[in-house]
Design a protein around this motif. Structure first.
Motif, mmCIF file in Angstrom:
data_model
loop_
_atom_site.group_PDB
_atom_site.id
_atom_site.type_symbol
_atom_site.label_atom_id
_atom_site.label_comp_id
_atom_site.label_asym_id
_atom_site.label_seq_id
_atom_site.Cartn_x
_atom_site.Cartn_y
_atom_site.Cartn_z
ATOM 1 N N ASP A 13 0.365 -1.317 0.203
ATOM 2 C CA ASP A 13 -0.450 -0.496 0.124
ATOM 3 C C ASP A 13 1.059 1.262 0.301
ATOM 4 O O ASP A 13 0.125 2.769 -0.480
ATOM 5 N N THR A 14 2.010 0.730 0.414
ATOM 6 C CA THR A 14 3.196 2.429 0.527
ATOM 7 C C THR A 14 4.145 1.987 1.128
ATOM 8 O O THR A 14 5.015 0.666 1.232
ATOM 9 N N VAL A 15 4.890 3.536 0.098
ATOM 10 C CA VAL A 15 6.436 2.877 -0.416
ATOM 11 C C VAL A 15 7.467 4.090 0.376
ATOM 12 O O VAL A 15 7.029 5.190 -0.161
ATOM 13 N N LEU A 16 8.201 3.714 1.399
ATOM 14 C CA LEU A 16 8.880 4.958 1.512
ATOM 15 C C LEU A 16 10.219 4.914 1.529
ATOM 16 O O LEU A 16 10.359 3.650 2.267
ATOM 17 N N THR A 17 11.211 5.794 1.537
ATOM 18 C CA THR A 17 12.949 5.586 1.669
ATOM 19 C C THR A 17 13.371 6.543 2.207
ATOM 20 O O THR A 17 12.504 7.472 1.964
ATOM 21 N N ILE A 18 14.432 6.029 2.246
ATOM 22 C CA ILE A 18 15.291 6.980 3.670
ATOM 23 C C ILE A 18 17.010 6.359 2.837
ATOM 24 O O ILE A 18 17.327 5.429 2.387
ATOM 25 N N GLY A 19 17.358 7.287 2.207
ATOM 26 C CA GLY A 19 18.268 7.751 2.336
ATOM 27 C C GLY A 19 19.435 8.734 3.068
ATOM 28 O O GLY A 19 19.431 10.103 3.583
ATOM 29 N N ARG A 20 20.363 8.803 3.207
ATOM 30 C CA ARG A 20 21.650 9.059 3.838
ATOM 31 C C ARG A 20 22.783 10.222 3.255
ATOM 32 O O ARG A 20 22.832 9.448 1.824
ATOM 33 N N ASN A 21 22.547 10.892 3.167
ATOM 34 C CA ASN A 21 24.002 12.050 2.434
ATOM 35 C C ASN A 21 25.322 11.722 2.957
ATOM 36 O O ASN A 21 25.707 12.497 3.783
ATOM 37 N N LYS A 22 25.623 10.767 2.761
ATOM 38 C CA LYS A 22 26.943 10.170 3.098
ATOM 39 C C LYS A 22 28.614 10.545 2.529
ATOM 40 O O LYS A 22 29.598 11.547 3.033
ATOM 41 N N GLU A 23 28.059 11.486 1.307
ATOM 42 C CA GLU A 23 28.915 12.657 1.087
ATOM 43 C C GLU A 23 29.275 13.607 2.327
ATOM 44 O O GLU A 23 30.689 13.769 2.062
#
Length: 238
Positions: free
Chosen positions: A150-160
């Motif tokens: 039903d729901t798609v969430l993504t999380i990304g870190r600013n590794k640079e």
């Protein structure tokens, strides 16, 4: 941590970590303390009246066996929030479209039939580098996986950003203009890419607080404890 603080009965199947390792991380998030004393650990767990169920993996885990344990937790303790971390650790392949479809359908059916909430954690596919925020098409596994939820969430870190800040910190340059500028940049991005029962797909800029292992709302914010203040008298007997 937030669900437990709101008195939800939770069950976590952390297939990547042993239960003791998972509980150590959980105590950090609940108490906002990276290295809690033994007395404080007892304080954290005594602060919650609702049961927490932790699934202990024994050999390869198939989806049918996992859902049997979840169904028991639902009947026995009234568990209403289930977490699978992560789906690629199941013995059932998520790269095969038909297997992924059956696996995801079974989880969705379980959630609907038991009137519960299920969170499925998945990793992003390996790219050229780790820059940018992953999208729906970057989630590892068959496309049937994201199509059926039903729901798609993504999380990304600013590794640079993290790498550059660590370099400056090692050089003693935390007071420099460059360091201060980097500190204001986004630390993580939480994005909604699908919401079947909603009208919008919002995004939120976040920062990671290493002491509490919580994502917070500003670069200077600190994680908050989900437990009452700790009294020194509680340490007696430890």
């Amino acid at each position: 941590a937030s669900a437990m603080a709101d008195a939800y009965r939770c069950c976590v199947a952390s297939l990547e970590f042993a239960p003791a390792h998972f509980l150590r991380k959980l105590v950090t998030q609940l108490g906002a303390e990276r290295y809690p004393a033994r007395a404080y650990v007892g304080h954290v767990f005594s602060a919650f009246d609702v049961p927490l169920v932790v699934y202990k993996q024994s050999g390869p885990t198939h989806i049918d066996a996992l859902l049997e344990h979840w169904a028991y937790a639902r009947r026995r303790w009234g568990t209403e929030v289930f977490v699978l971390d992560n789906i690629s650790r199941l013995a059932d392949s998520i790269e095969d479209m038909e297997v992924a479809r059956r696996t995801t359908s079974k989880i969705a059916d379980f959630s609907r039939d038991t009137h519960s909430i299920t969170f499925i954690v998945a990793h992003a596919r390996k790219g050229v580098d780790e820059r940018g925020v992953p999208g729906k098409m970057d989630i590892k596994g068959s496309g049937a996986f994201t199509d059926l939820v039903d729901t798609v969430l993504t999380i990304g870190r600013n590794k640079e950003r993290e790498t550059q800040m660590a370099k400056l910190a090692n050089e003693g340059q935390t007071a420099s203009a460059e360091y201060q500028e980097l500190q204001q940049q986004w630390g993580a991005m939480l994005a909604c890419h699908k919401q079947r029962n909603g009208d919008c797909e919002p995004k939120a800029v976040l920062w990671f607080d290493t002491k509490s292992c919580q994502f917070v709302e500003s670069p200077t914010a600190r994680g908050r404890p989900y437990v009452p203040a700790f009294s020194i008298h509680e340490s007696e007997g430890y």
